[in-house]
Design an enzyme around this catalytic site. Structure first.
Site, mmCIF file in Angstrom:
data_model
loop_
_atom_site.group_PDB
_atom_site.id
_atom_site.type_symbol
_atom_site.label_atom_id
_atom_site.label_comp_id
_atom_site.label_asym_id
_atom_site.label_seq_id
_atom_site.Cartn_x
_atom_site.Cartn_y
_atom_site.Cartn_z
ATOM 1 N N HIS A 115 1.863 -6.243 -7.021
ATOM 2 C CA HIS A 115 2.477 -5.223 -7.889
ATOM 3 C C HIS A 115 2.338 -5.590 -9.366
ATOM 4 C CE1 HIS A 115 4.793 -2.940 -4.798
ATOM 5 N NE2 HIS A 115 4.642 -4.066 -4.123
ATOM 6 N N CYS A 158 -0.444 -2.178 -3.632
ATOM 7 C CA CYS A 158 0.267 -2.456 -2.386
ATOM 8 C C CYS A 158 0.173 -1.263 -1.417
ATOM 9 C CB CYS A 158 1.699 -2.876 -2.689
ATOM 10 S SG CYS A 158 2.424 -3.820 -1.340
ATOM 11 N N GLU A 203 2.774 -3.814 -11.836
ATOM 12 C CA GLU A 203 3.805 -3.105 -12.621
ATOM 13 C C GLU A 203 5.131 -3.856 -12.641
ATOM 14 O OE1 GLU A 203 2.800 -2.491 -9.714
ATOM 15 O OE2 GLU A 203 4.463 -1.903 -8.411
ATOM 16 N N ARG A 256 -1.691 -4.621 7.093
ATOM 17 C CA ARG A 256 -0.371 -4.419 6.493
ATOM 18 C C ARG A 256 0.566 -5.584 6.809
ATOM 19 N NH1 ARG A 256 1.877 1.078 8.510
ATOM 20 N NH2 ARG A 256 3.523 0.532 7.051
HETATM 21 N N1 GLN Z 1 4.423 -2.828 3.697
HETATM 22 C C1 GLN Z 1 4.291 -1.604 2.959
HETATM 23 C C2 GLN Z 1 3.366 -0.609 3.664
HETATM 24 O O1 GLN Z 1 2.737 -0.975 4.605
HETATM 25 C C3 GLN Z 1 3.751 -1.878 1.566
HETATM 26 C C4 GLN Z 1 4.742 -2.670 0.772
HETATM 27 C C5 GLN Z 1 4.726 -2.401 -0.689
HETATM 28 O O2 GLN Z 1 4.117 -1.435 -1.166
HETATM 29 N N2 GLN Z 1 5.410 -3.238 -1.427
HETATM 30 O O3 GLN Z 1 3.288 0.517 3.270
#
Ligand code: GLN
Length: 205
Positions: A184, A87, A186, A119
C-alpha cells in the site's frame, strides 16, 4: 497548462488515502489537476488515469461489475489508460487469482495484467507488516512498503517488468500503462509510487 483528472475507484477500500496521496504528489510535482471518485461507466470515460485501492477484491469486483463500471474500465485500460492497482487493486488487474486454501478463485477480475496472484500469501502471523523494499526504478532509497493481508504475484508474462521482489516473491510490476503493487504505497509518507504513476498519466496525455 495540462490539467490531469485522476480517478480513484470508489467502491470500497482505502479510497481517501489514495485521494490524499495523489493530491500531495500533484502538489509536490507542481502538476495541475484534480481527483475524483469513479463509481460509474460515465466517470471512467472522463479520467486520465485510475487508481484501484486496496480493500476486498471480491467485493470491489462484484459491486463494480453490476452497473458496467468494471467492464468499461477494462476497455479503457486495454486501450492504454494508465492504472495503478494496490493490493486488492493488483488482484483485480490480474488475469488469474488463487487462494492459499481454495486454489483458483472464480471472482470477477479485469484480467488486463498478464500475471497470476496468490491472495493472502504471507500467512497468518505475518498478515500485516512493513518492510523496506528495493525498487530500483524509483531510486536507490528503499521504499517503506506496508503489507496488509497482501497477495504475492506468483507468475508473470513476458511483457511484464518486475519492479520489486522480496524473499516470498514479486511485489510490484509494470506492464506498459499498468502498475500493480502487493503493498500500500498510499499508507506510507513516500509518494514516489504515486509520482511515478502521474508521470505515466502525463506522458499519455
Ligand atoms: N486480501 C485482500 C483481497 O484478497 C486484499 C487485502 C488488501 O487490499 N489490503 O482482496
Amino acid at each position: 497548462m495540462t490539467t490531469l483528472r485522476i480517478g480513484v475507484f470508489g467502491i470500497q477500500g482505502d479510497i481517501e488515502e489514495h485521494v490524499k496521496a495523489v493530491n500531495s504528489a500533484m502538489e509536490q510535482e507542481k502538476l495541475h489537476g484534480e481527483t475524483m471518485l469513479v463509481k460509474t461507466p460515465e466517470a471512467v470515460e472522463i479520467v486520465d488515469g485510475v487508481i484501484i485501492p486496496g480493500g476486498e477484491s471480491t467485493v470491489i469486483g462484484s459491486l463494480s461489475s453490476i452497473n458496467g463500471t468494471l467492464g468499461r474500465l477494462e476497455e479503457r485500460i486495454v486501450k492504454g489508460l494508465p492504472v495503478l492497482g494496490t493490493c486488492a487493486g493488483a488482484i483485480l488487474l490480474s488475469r488469474e487469482a488463487e487462494d492459499r486454501v481454495i486454489g483458483r478463485t472464480r471472482q470477477k477480475l479485469l484480467g488486463v495484467l498478464d500475471a497470476t496472484v496468490k491472495r493472502n500469501a504471507f500467512g497468518r502471523q505475518r498478515e500485516s507488516f512493513e518492510e523496506a523494499v528495493s525498487i530500483p526504478k524509483l531510486g536507490a532509497e528503499p521504499f517503506p512498503a506496508v503489507f496488509i493481508r497482501a497477495p504475492i504475484i506468483s507468475s508473470v508474462g513476458e511483457q511484464v517488468e518486475v519492479l520489486s521482489r522480496v524473499k516470498e516473491g514479486i511485489v510490484a510490476v509494470q506492464q506498459r500503462n499498468i502498475l500493480a503493487t502487493s503493498f500500500h504505497p498510499e499508507l506510507s509518507r513516500d509518494l514516489r509510487f504515486h509520482k511515478y504513476f502521474l508521470s505515466l498519466v502525463l506522458s499519455n496525455k
